[in-house]
Motif scaffolding. Structure first.
Motif, PDB file in Angstrom:
ATOM      1  N   LEU A 152     -10.085 -10.389   9.145  1.00 35.87           N
ATOM      2  CA  LEU A 152      -9.057  -9.564   8.736  1.00 35.87           C
ATOM      3  C   LEU A 152      -8.135  -8.924   9.679  1.00 35.87           C
ATOM      4  CD1 LEU A 152      -7.865  -8.286   6.158  1.00 35.87           C
ATOM      5  CD2 LEU A 152      -9.361  -6.373   6.214  1.00 35.87           C
ATOM      6  N   GLU A 153      -8.954  -8.251  10.662  1.00 37.45           N
ATOM      7  CA  GLU A 153      -8.110  -7.964  11.960  1.00 37.45           C
ATOM      8  C   GLU A 153      -7.125  -8.944  12.264  1.00 37.45           C
ATOM      9  OE1 GLU A 153     -11.440  -4.671  13.188  1.00 37.45           O
ATOM     10  OE2 GLU A 153     -11.664  -6.583  13.958  1.00 37.45           O
ATOM     11  N   ASN A 154      -7.690 -10.310  12.592  1.00 38.07           N
ATOM     12  CA  ASN A 154      -6.724 -11.105  13.266  1.00 38.07           C
ATOM     13  C   ASN A 154      -5.503 -11.333  12.423  1.00 38.07           C
ATOM     14  OD1 ASN A 154      -7.623 -13.284  15.544  1.00 38.07           O
ATOM     15  ND2 ASN A 154      -9.656 -12.794  14.528  1.00 38.07           N
ATOM     16  N   VAL A 155      -5.815 -11.409  11.057  1.00 40.30           N
ATOM     17  CA  VAL A 155      -4.513 -11.609  10.040  1.00 40.30           C
ATOM     18  C   VAL A 155      -3.598 -10.336  10.215  1.00 40.30           C
ATOM     19  CG1 VAL A 155      -3.829 -11.950   7.931  1.00 40.30           C
ATOM     20  CG2 VAL A 155      -5.669 -13.144   8.722  1.00 40.30           C
ATOM     21  N   ILE A 156      -4.181  -9.142  10.429  1.00 42.33           N
ATOM     22  CA  ILE A 156      -3.108  -7.973  10.136  1.00 42.33           C
ATOM     23  C   ILE A 156      -2.462  -7.677  11.428  1.00 42.33           C
ATOM     24  CG2 ILE A 156      -4.453  -7.034   8.279  1.00 42.33           C
ATOM     25  CD1 ILE A 156      -5.507  -4.709  10.105  1.00 42.33           C
ATOM     26  N   GLN A 168       4.942  -6.024  13.832  1.00 46.72           N
ATOM     27  CA  GLN A 168       6.351  -6.011  12.996  1.00 46.72           C
ATOM     28  C   GLN A 168       6.281  -4.577  12.346  1.00 46.72           C
ATOM     29  OE1 GLN A 168       5.473  -9.081   9.977  1.00 46.72           O
ATOM     30  NE2 GLN A 168       6.714 -10.307  11.008  1.00 46.72           N
ATOM     31  N   GLY A 169       5.207  -3.634  12.512  1.00 48.37           N
ATOM     32  CA  GLY A 169       5.348  -2.281  12.415  1.00 48.37           C
ATOM     33  C   GLY A 169       5.340  -1.938  10.798  1.00 48.37           C
ATOM     34  N   ARG A 170       4.514  -2.707  10.020  1.00 47.68           N
ATOM     35  CA  ARG A 170       4.428  -2.524   8.488  1.00 47.68           C
ATOM     36  C   ARG A 170       3.021  -1.593   8.426  1.00 47.68           C
ATOM     37  NH1 ARG A 170       3.567  -7.974   5.674  1.00 47.68           N
ATOM     38  NH2 ARG A 170       4.279  -9.448   7.297  1.00 47.68           N
ATOM     39  N   PRO A 171       3.294  -0.755   7.537  1.00 50.89           N
ATOM     40  CA  PRO A 171       2.028   0.112   7.390  1.00 50.89           C
ATOM     41  C   PRO A 171       0.649  -0.859   7.046  1.00 50.89           C
ATOM     42  CG  PRO A 171       3.858   0.551   5.766  1.00 50.89           C
ATOM     43  CD  PRO A 171       4.137  -0.601   6.265  1.00 50.89           C
ATOM     44  N   LYS A 172      -0.439  -0.262   7.924  1.00 47.95           N
ATOM     45  CA  LYS A 172      -1.804  -0.824   8.005  1.00 47.95           C
ATOM     46  C   LYS A 172      -2.263  -1.151   6.724  1.00 47.95           C
ATOM     47  CE  LYS A 172      -6.285  -0.673  10.149  1.00 47.95           C
ATOM     48  NZ  LYS A 172      -7.212  -0.024  11.017  1.00 47.95           N
ATOM     49  N   GLU A 207      -0.541  -1.859   3.723  1.00 47.94           N
ATOM     50  CA  GLU A 207       0.222  -2.779   3.108  1.00 47.94           C
ATOM     51  C   GLU A 207      -0.243  -4.214   3.780  1.00 47.94           C
ATOM     52  OE1 GLU A 207       4.535  -4.381   3.596  1.00 47.94           O
ATOM     53  OE2 GLU A 207       4.539  -2.099   2.952  1.00 47.94           O
ATOM     54  N   ALA A 208      -0.496  -4.045   5.035  1.00 43.85           N
ATOM     55  CA  ALA A 208      -0.868  -5.195   5.891  1.00 43.85           C
ATOM     56  C   ALA A 208      -2.340  -5.889   5.172  1.00 43.85           C
ATOM     57  CB  ALA A 208      -0.780  -5.110   7.339  1.00 43.85           C
ATOM     58  N   ILE A 209      -3.306  -5.026   5.111  1.00 40.69           N
ATOM     59  CA  ILE A 209      -4.492  -5.147   4.794  1.00 40.69           C
ATOM     60  C   ILE A 209      -4.568  -5.904   3.164  1.00 40.69           C
ATOM     61  CG2 ILE A 209      -6.765  -4.100   4.065  1.00 40.69           C
ATOM     62  CD1 ILE A 209      -6.612  -2.458   6.331  1.00 40.69           C
ATOM     63  N   ASP A 210      -3.769  -5.373   2.197  1.00 40.70           N
ATOM     64  CA  ASP A 210      -3.615  -5.934   0.895  1.00 40.70           C
ATOM     65  C   ASP A 210      -2.981  -7.149   1.021  1.00 40.70           C
ATOM     66  OD1 ASP A 210      -4.701  -3.216   0.006  1.00 40.70           O
ATOM     67  OD2 ASP A 210      -2.506  -2.645  -0.596  1.00 40.70           O
ATOM     68  N   ALA A 211      -1.989  -7.221   1.764  1.00 34.93           N
ATOM     69  CA  ALA A 211      -1.318  -8.699   1.785  1.00 34.93           C
ATOM     70  C   ALA A 211      -2.175  -9.594   2.251  1.00 34.93           C
ATOM     71  CB  ALA A 211      -0.083  -8.559   2.576  1.00 34.93           C
ATOM     72  N   ALA A 212      -3.112  -9.343   3.359  1.00 36.03           N
ATOM     73  CA  ALA A 212      -3.935 -10.356   4.097  1.00 36.03           C
ATOM     74  C   ALA A 212      -5.145 -10.721   3.151  1.00 36.03           C
ATOM     75  CB  ALA A 212      -4.608  -9.524   5.479  1.00 36.03           C
ATOM     76  N   ARG A 213      -5.554  -9.774   2.467  1.00 33.87           N
ATOM     77  CA  ARG A 213      -6.645 -10.201   1.529  1.00 33.87           C
ATOM     78  C   ARG A 213      -6.013 -11.048   0.446  1.00 33.87           C
ATOM     79  NH1 ARG A 213      -9.073  -4.075   1.316  1.00 33.87           N
ATOM     80  NH2 ARG A 213     -10.766  -4.400   3.029  1.00 33.87           N
TER      81      ARG A 213
END
Length: 261
Positions: free
Chosen positions: A110-114, A121-125, A127-133
């Motif tokens: 997960l850390e690699n993906v976000i 890119q500065g997206r909220p963390k 949001e990045a986690i939800d998209a990664a999952r």
């Protein structure tokens, strides 16, 4: 197959790319266009310049001459000085999947993906986690988000590499022989993911030696040799009735073992 309207303006237009490493002229005037939703596959012998083309499109390599324009934007002319902003503009529009997955070994999946969406890119963390999952789930790795790369098979690691590229929401996906470092039994699972992305309409340039994949997934196939595009066309044409002697010889050597004749 055709997923694009050739009358539309190209997503990517590279013209007369030249690149030399010392005395070795790797690219000798490459022209390449890609329309949105199109899959272009580069084939050819090792050393023909395929990877250098990809790295030039992604801003990882700076050609000595030629131009690249993305989505109708201003041309980058490599005959003059190329700024870091121009290189970043190329890298910001595309994402590259390498031969070796290049995952951070001390990060979880997960850390690699976000890392890119969040840190770069500065997206909220969150949001990045939800998209990664969501992306991990679509490639069958939802249960591996807390694993480290060394705990995954080679095919799983490469699928994480693909998810990491998708998480950046690029306009263009670049694949540099994504299955060449995998054991033969793992190749299919990675090619299946790439084929599904092609069917969904992602714009791609793929360097591969997997000619069966090129036959099935490509809109156009470019055969490169000696730093030039020798021949290009739809898969049925290039594989079924190649026009150039160099293409014919290459395919005869490669396809004969595949066909078992």
């Amino acid at each position: 197959m055709s997923r694009t309207d050739p009358s539309d303006a190209p997503l990517l237009a590279a013209t007369q790319l030249h690149k030399r490493f010392g005395a070795n002229e790797v690219l000798r005037g490459i022209d390449l266009t890609l329309h949105r939703g199109e899959v272009v596959v580069l084939i050819g012998p090792s050393g023909s310049g395929k990877t250098t083309v990809l790295r030039s499109l992604n801003g990882l390599e700076t050609p000595d001459a030629g131009t690249i324009a993305v989505d109708g934007g201003p041309e980058i002319d490599f005959a003059g000085r190329v700024s870091s902003q121009q290189r970043f503009a190329l890298r910001d529009r595309s994402a590259m999947v390498f031969q070796h997955h290049n995952l951070f070994p001390h990060f979880t999946v997960l850390e690699n993906v976000i890392e890119g969406p969040w840190r770069v890119q500065g997206r909220p963390k969150g949001e990045a986690i939800d998209a990664a999952r969501l992306l991990l789930d679509r490639v069958g790795l939802a249960d591996k988000e807390n694993a480290r790369p060394h705990q995954l098979s080679g095919g799983q690691q490469q699928r994480v590499g693909i998810v990491r590229a998708l998480a950046l929401r690029p306009d263009l996906l670049l694949f540099d022989e994504p299955t060449s470092a995998l054991d033969p039994e793992l190749v299919g699972e990675v090619l299946l993911v790439i084929k599904e992305l092609a069917d969904e309409g992602w714009s791609m340039v793929v360097v591969t030696h997997e000619l069966s994949f090129a036959r099935e997934a490509a809109d156009r196939v470019l055969f490169m040799d000696g730093g030039v595009v020798v021949e290009q066309g739809p898969p049925a044409q290039l594989f079924g009735a190649p026009q150039h002697e160099r293409t014919q010889k290459f395919l005869t050597r490669i396809l004969r073992p595949l066909d078992g004749t």
